[in-house]
Write a protein that holds these residues in place. Structure first.
Motif: not given
Ligand code: SF4
Length: 331
Positions: A246-249, A284-294, A297-299, A315-319
């Motif tokens: 469920m997490h984009p990473y 924000g989300c430590y993964f946001h620079e690499r996430c295709s779904y950013c 809010i993630c930033k 741990a994802c806003h958009r899960v």
């Molecule tokens: Fe991607 Fe946003 Fe979820 Fe972080 S919180 S993993 S940037 S969708």
């Protein structure tokens, strides 16, 4: 407690030259007796630091490691006093990645294996120590005649068997395995993994299995935690995590390994860019620079680590949205 070990809100920060590095941030997870919890992530994600904090090889900055000992009493392993630590330390042992560098080349295999006995049971007779070393050598598949030799005489796989014997000779209940097969040839890896599984069954061991290798972790673990830049981003039963992350990473990590099942179609989600510098993590989300779904809010805001379904933490806003879309296992 239904758990043998509960890691709660563990933090580890280093400061050097006025720069603070958050190596481990707010990690929580629990393990039942006899289970294996795998911890995966790219190098530098903090998984080794986490393992070392759990066994108290290095001090955590804050948090708890609640350990339910054989007597049924639960102790915070990180705050017990020296006397109690001396008593309980043998219960939680560690196996290291590079068996060669963790073995003293000037010591015979016998001395390497009996050293933890000397440290933990100073009154034990030499003959009993030898007896125990011989027994454990047999259990890990080492010929007892090897006990008089020096570690340089052995192959990588045999050295790791020596490392395993050394960790198990004092009958631990929990073993933290830090990349135990990463330094070995692929052909030897399966042997050592299967040995670890057999020993787990025989001795009722509980494992924390740290590795960057997803297929190894999938094979050995009951549950898996995925770490990114010091944080746990997803934690679930192995089957759940590998079939519907469920997490984009996690999704990106999984899509980078070949899948054996040809009917299983997965979106290929490339991992963009490099792992950010942990001394200067993104907002924000430590993964946001690499996430295709950013999204915006993630930033801005770090996502909360939440239980999305039973025993599945993300741990994802958009899960919720991404799950609704069925990302990762659409036709
Ligand atoms: Fe991607 Fe946003 Fe979820 Fe972080 S919180 S993993 S940037 S969708």
């Amino acid at each position: 407690s239904e758990y043998i070990l509960e890691v709660k809100n563990l933090y580890k920060e280093y400061t050097s030259k006025n720069i603070t590095v958050k190596a481990v941030t707010d990690i929580s997870f629990s393990i039942k007796k006899g289970e294996t919890v795998g911890i995966v992530g790219e190098s530098g994600c903090g998984k080794t630091t986490l393992g070392r904090c759990i066994v108290r090889a290095i001090p955590a900055t804050s948090g708890q490691v609640l350990y339910t000992a054989e007597d049924g009493i639960t102790y915070d392993f990180l705050s017990i006093d020296k006397k109690k630590l001396k008593e309980l330390r043998k219960d939680i042992q560690m196996i290291f990645q590079d068996p060669y560098s963790s073995l003293d080349p000037r010591m015979t295999v016998l001395n390497i294996i009996t050293e933890p006995l000397k440290a933990n049971f100073p009154k034990m007779k030499k003959s009993e120590m030898e007896q125990r070393a011989t027994e454990i050598a047999e259990k890990v598949g080492l010929n007892p005649s090897y006990l008089r030799r020096y570690p340089h005489a052995f192959s990588g796989g045999q050295r790791q068997r020596i490392g395993i014997a050394r960790a198990l000779v004092i009958n631990p209940r929990i073993v933290v395995c830090d990349e135990p097969v990463s330094a070995l040839d692929v052909s030897i890896q399966a042997q050592v993994i299967n040995l670890l599984k057999d020993l787990q069954r025989e001795f009722g061991l509980t494992y924390i299995f740290i590795s960057h290798d997803l297929s190894v972790v999938e094979y050995i673990s009951d549950k898996v935690g995925v770490m990114y830049l010091g944080k746990m981003v997803e934690f679930a039963e192995t089957e759940t995590l590998f079939s519907r992350p469920m997490h984009p990473y996690t999704e990106a990590l999984l899509s980078s390994v070949p899948v054996a099942d040809p009917t299983y179609k997965m979106n290929r989600i490339p991992l963009k860019g490099e792992i950010p510098n942990p001394a200067n993590p993104p907002s924000g989300c430590y993964f946001h620079e690499r996430c295709s779904y950013c999204k915006d809010i993630c930033k801005k805001e770090p996502p909360e680590y939440r239980e999305i379904e039973k025993d599945h933490f993300v741990a994802c806003h958009r899960v919720e949205e991404l799950k609704l879309r069925g990302f990762s296992y659409d036709e």
